[in-house]
Design a protein around this motif. Structure first.
Motif, mmCIF file in Angstrom:
data_model
loop_
_atom_site.group_PDB
_atom_site.id
_atom_site.type_symbol
_atom_site.label_atom_id
_atom_site.label_comp_id
_atom_site.label_asym_id
_atom_site.label_seq_id
_atom_site.Cartn_x
_atom_site.Cartn_y
_atom_site.Cartn_z
ATOM 1 N N ALA A 381 16.392 71.129 47.437
ATOM 2 C CA ALA A 381 17.062 71.553 46.200
ATOM 3 C C ALA A 381 17.629 72.956 46.349
ATOM 4 C CB ALA A 381 16.085 71.497 45.027
ATOM 5 N N ALA A 382 16.850 73.843 46.989
ATOM 6 C CA ALA A 382 17.332 75.211 47.223
ATOM 7 C C ALA A 382 18.546 75.200 48.154
ATOM 8 C CB ALA A 382 16.211 76.061 47.807
ATOM 9 N N ILE A 383 18.493 74.382 49.186
ATOM 10 C CA ILE A 383 19.617 74.276 50.122
ATOM 11 C C ILE A 383 20.858 73.763 49.400
ATOM 12 C CG2 ILE A 383 20.486 73.069 52.165
ATOM 13 C CD1 ILE A 383 17.573 73.001 53.182
ATOM 14 N N SER A 384 20.656 72.804 48.493
ATOM 15 C CA SER A 384 21.800 72.170 47.828
ATOM 16 C C SER A 384 22.596 73.165 46.991
ATOM 17 C CB SER A 384 21.330 71.020 46.944
ATOM 18 O OG SER A 384 20.778 71.497 45.732
ATOM 19 N N GLY A 385 21.935 74.218 46.516
ATOM 20 C CA GLY A 385 22.645 75.229 45.736
ATOM 21 C C GLY A 385 23.747 75.907 46.515
ATOM 22 N N GLN A 386 23.647 75.845 47.853
ATOM 23 C CA GLN A 386 24.679 76.428 48.715
ATOM 24 C C GLN A 386 25.546 75.355 49.375
ATOM 25 O OE1 GLN A 386 22.266 78.712 51.485
ATOM 26 N NE2 GLN A 386 22.273 80.498 50.140
ATOM 27 N N SER A 387 25.215 74.084 49.090
ATOM 28 C CA SER A 387 25.857 72.994 49.837
ATOM 29 C C SER A 387 26.489 71.939 48.949
ATOM 30 C CB SER A 387 24.823 72.300 50.745
ATOM 31 O OG SER A 387 24.084 73.223 51.498
ATOM 32 N N LYS A 388 26.644 72.236 47.646
ATOM 33 C CA LYS A 388 27.047 71.195 46.713
ATOM 34 C C LYS A 388 28.340 70.503 47.126
ATOM 35 C CE LYS A 388 27.485 70.244 41.786
ATOM 36 N NZ LYS A 388 27.353 70.762 40.418
ATOM 37 N N GLY A 389 29.287 71.247 47.639
ATOM 38 C CA GLY A 389 30.551 70.651 48.031
ATOM 39 C C GLY A 389 30.448 69.721 49.222
ATOM 40 N N ARG A 390 29.302 69.773 49.934
ATOM 41 C CA ARG A 390 29.131 68.930 51.127
ATOM 42 C C ARG A 390 28.231 67.728 50.863
ATOM 43 N NH1 ARG A 390 26.319 71.586 54.863
ATOM 44 N NH2 ARG A 390 25.746 73.427 53.685
ATOM 45 N N ILE A 391 27.862 67.523 49.590
ATOM 46 C CA ILE A 391 27.001 66.405 49.224
ATOM 47 C C ILE A 391 27.795 65.409 48.396
ATOM 48 C CG2 ILE A 391 24.896 65.724 48.015
ATOM 49 C CD1 ILE A 391 23.937 68.635 48.402
ATOM 50 N N GLU A 392 27.787 64.161 48.834
ATOM 51 C CA GLU A 392 28.490 63.098 48.120
ATOM 52 C C GLU A 392 27.455 62.091 47.644
ATOM 53 O OE1 GLU A 392 31.452 59.825 49.697
ATOM 54 O OE2 GLU A 392 32.462 61.780 49.649
ATOM 55 N N ASP A 393 27.215 62.049 46.323
ATOM 56 C CA ASP A 393 26.178 61.177 45.782
ATOM 57 C C ASP A 393 26.812 59.991 45.073
ATOM 58 O OD1 ASP A 393 23.472 60.469 45.266
ATOM 59 O OD2 ASP A 393 22.970 62.593 45.104
ATOM 60 N N VAL A 394 25.965 59.121 44.504
ATOM 61 C CA VAL A 394 26.460 57.908 43.861
ATOM 62 C C VAL A 394 25.852 57.754 42.469
ATOM 63 C CG1 VAL A 394 26.837 56.692 46.037
ATOM 64 C CG2 VAL A 394 24.629 56.464 44.866
ATOM 65 N N ALA A 395 26.504 56.936 41.653
ATOM 66 C CA ALA A 395 25.993 56.648 40.308
ATOM 67 C C ALA A 395 24.708 55.833 40.426
ATOM 68 C CB ALA A 395 27.039 55.871 39.514
ATOM 69 N N PRO A 396 23.631 56.259 39.746
ATOM 70 C CA PRO A 396 22.365 55.542 39.866
ATOM 71 C C PRO A 396 22.354 54.206 39.142
ATOM 72 C CG PRO A 396 22.149 57.327 38.293
ATOM 73 C CD PRO A 396 23.507 57.464 38.915
ATOM 74 N N LYS A 397 23.179 54.067 38.083
ATOM 75 C CA LYS A 397 23.210 52.832 37.295
ATOM 76 C C LYS A 397 24.630 52.577 36.803
ATOM 77 C CE LYS A 397 18.455 53.470 35.678
ATOM 78 N NZ LYS A 397 17.555 53.588 34.501
ATOM 79 N N SER A 398 24.902 51.340 36.449
ATOM 80 C CA SER A 398 26.207 50.996 35.877
ATOM 81 C C SER A 398 26.249 51.391 34.410
ATOM 82 C CB SER A 398 26.459 49.491 36.012
ATOM 83 O OG SER A 398 26.458 49.098 37.373
ATOM 84 N N ILE A 399 27.455 51.736 33.929
ATOM 85 C CA ILE A 399 27.633 52.162 32.539
ATOM 86 C C ILE A 399 28.801 51.386 31.943
ATOM 87 C CG2 ILE A 399 28.088 54.101 30.993
ATOM 88 C CD1 ILE A 399 27.069 55.949 33.202
ATOM 89 N N GLY A 400 28.619 50.941 30.707
ATOM 90 C CA GLY A 400 29.691 50.178 30.075
ATOM 91 C C GLY A 400 29.621 50.192 28.558
ATOM 92 N N VAL A 401 30.528 49.435 27.961
ATOM 93 C CA VAL A 401 30.679 49.366 26.512
ATOM 94 C C VAL A 401 30.252 47.989 26.037
ATOM 95 C CG1 VAL A 401 32.330 49.553 24.609
ATOM 96 C CG2 VAL A 401 32.608 50.985 26.643
ATOM 97 N N LYS A 402 29.508 47.952 24.936
ATOM 98 C CA LYS A 402 29.095 46.671 24.355
ATOM 99 C C LYS A 402 30.259 46.084 23.556
ATOM 100 C CE LYS A 402 25.892 44.716 20.951
ATOM 101 N NZ LYS A 402 24.776 45.009 20.018
#
Length: 515
Positions: A381-402
């Protein structure tokens, strides 16, 4: 300067970067980890080991494992029905409030440490200590849980600059010294949650999450409860009496120690005394090869020998299932995974690495230089504060409209899908009535009852149509916008994003913390 916080279900850890080198911030007694336990009477909160000590002398109110309630609706979140609030001194708190108290303690530890190291002015007061923080969450946390975690950090007086997934943080710690490309599977089993994440590390410099899955109700606590349940039943069978509820802390500590012993040895003995009875109860890591499973299964739970691996079969199956799910989502096979990385203290149980080695046909390194199960996530987590632009994450769940179709059957129209690369945006135009109320849901099913409601999107005079836009940022936090005439584009708050009440913020800031 910023800190990284592993806000764990059972333990927390704080780290920072000191002249390019990650360092763990110890508490005021030199310990690297803090138990996520609070004893709270409404005015004074004993946190960590001090709260654990209270378990011996008082029965209530002790609060722990509240991370499992994170994001669930309580009185803290207006517009939501109550769910399992913690009532102390006439005020109701939820997991946000408890987490904020815990984070205040962690912030104080950082403040004291930085003053001691002369990294801030000696005259800096705790209330004046403004520090940026990256807080970790399980990868499977959705929008509600992530917002709740961010709220808790802000209430604690932290400037939360990022929310990062725990497996991603662990991969940063693992991959920082890599000079090659690798696809890794991070198996993160903490005290209360499980995450399985597949990432690609490129030259130790870029980190791309491919797929993630998890279970926010599966962790080391569930293994503890297997032992606790057996000890209680064994005691009742041998003495014909119950262990009183006020002995729960003792039982919990005996179970945790037995779990640790069985991680190092094939068997252990638990000494259990109560009501004039003294018992020695044998526990075994695994059954002998000649054990007759059918014969043992017809006996009662207390009559059967305790073989930890065997008793854990359902928990192991649930863990294995998450691995299969994430592999399928990534379109990869075990053969295409270069390395399996274990994170979270519960991975010390040999049955975890044994299960993964059986499934993957790979050898897993249990001990890595510079990589600790307890501190790797905070350091990442401490490292990520200096590396955010080099981290590519994904959506944990799908989101939609009822929506409701012509047959009056409700269904979810997903706009952003699970494992979509973040940040992600989606937009779609709908026919609407003026002042329509649309419901936003999170989950993989088309069936609303099988998904989690995030809140209601209350529109204004839309005319006959509106374009709904969903945006999920790098932290996995949702923003909703609507475009309709004559209003034009405007950000619309859904109910689940309501602010934390000011009166509770003030109460939490006024609490005396003892640690």
């Amino acid at each position: 300067m910023h800190i990284g916080i592993d806000l764990g279900t059972t333990f927390c850890c704080v780290a920072f970067i000191d002249e390019g080198i990650p360092q763990v911030i110890p508490d005021n007694r030199g310990r690297n980890i803090t138990p996520s336990v609070i004893w709270f009477d409404g005015k004074t909160a004993y946190v960590g080991e001090e709260a654990n000590k209270k378990k011996i002398t008082v029965f209530a109110p002790i609060f722990e494992f509240f991370k499992r309630d994170m994001g669930k609706p309580t009185e803290e979140m207006p517009g939501k029905p109550e769910f399992a609030p913690y009532e102390i001194g006439g005020t109701k708190y939820g997991a946000i409030g408890m987490s904020a108290i815990l984070l205040r303690k962690l912030k104080r530890d950082a403040w004291q440490y930085f003053k001691k190291r002369k990294l801030i002015e000696e005259s800096t007061k705790e209330s004046e200590f403004n520090i940026e923080a990256v807080i970790t969450v399980p990868a499977y946390f959705g929008d509600e849980e992530r917002n709740a975690t961010k709220f808790a950090g802000e209430i604690a007086g932290l400037n939360v600059i990022n929310i990062i997934n725990e497996p991603t943080a662990a991969s940063l710690t693992f991959g920082i010294s890599l000079k090659e490309n690798k696809k890794i599977l991070v198996f993160d089993l903490g005290g209360g949650t499980l995450d399985v994440t597949i990432l690609e590390i490129i030259n130790g410099d870029s980190f791309k999450v491919i797929a993630t899955d998890g279970n926010t109700q599966l962790g080391g606590k569930d293994w503890d409860e297997l032992i606790i349940g057996y000890l209680k039943e064994k005691f009742k069978k041998e003495t014909n009496s119950e262990i009183p509820d006020e002995r729960f802390y003792d039982l919990q500590q005996l179970a945790i120690q037995a779990k640790k012993d069985l991680s190092e040895s094939e068997e252990t003995t638990v000494f259990l005394s109560d009501n004039g009875f003294d018992l020695e109860i044998k526990l075994f890591r695994s059954a002998p090869p000649t054990k007759n499973v059918i014969q043992l299964d017809v006996k009662s739970n207390a009559e059967r020998p305790f073989y930890f691996d065997e008793r854990s079969s359902k928990l192991l199956s649930a863990s294995k299932e998450r691995c299969s799910t994430v592999l399928k989502a990534s379109n990869l096979s075990w053969e295409e995974i270069d390395e399996i990385v274990l994170a979270g203290g519960s991975c010390r149980m040999p049955m975890i690495s044994d299960m993964l080695e059986r499934e993957s046909k790979k050898t897993i390194k249990k001990h890595r230089e510079g990589f600790s199960y307890d501190t790797a996530i905070a350091i990442g987590a401490a490292i990520s504060g200096q590396s955010k632009g080099r981290i590519e994450d994904v959506a944990p769940k799908s989101i939609g409209v009822k929506l409701v179709n012509s047959k009056q059957i409700a269904f979810i129209d997903h706009l952003i899908y699970k494992n979509t690369t973040l940040p992600a945006k989606a937009r779609k135009q709908y026919l609407t009535d003026p002042y329509a109320v649309l419901e936003i849901y999170e989950g993989e099913s088309k069936e609303p009852l099988e998904c989690a409601p995030l809140g209601k999107l209350e529109l204004e005079n839309t005319g006959d149509k509106a374009t709904i836009m969903l945006e999920v940022n790098q932290d996995g936090i949702l923003k909703v916008l609507a475009d309709y005439q004559p209003e034009g584009i405007k950000e619309t708050k859904i109910n689940g994003s309501a602010a934390f009440p000011d009166h509770l913020k003030e109460k939490i800031q006024s609490i005396t913390i003892i640690s």
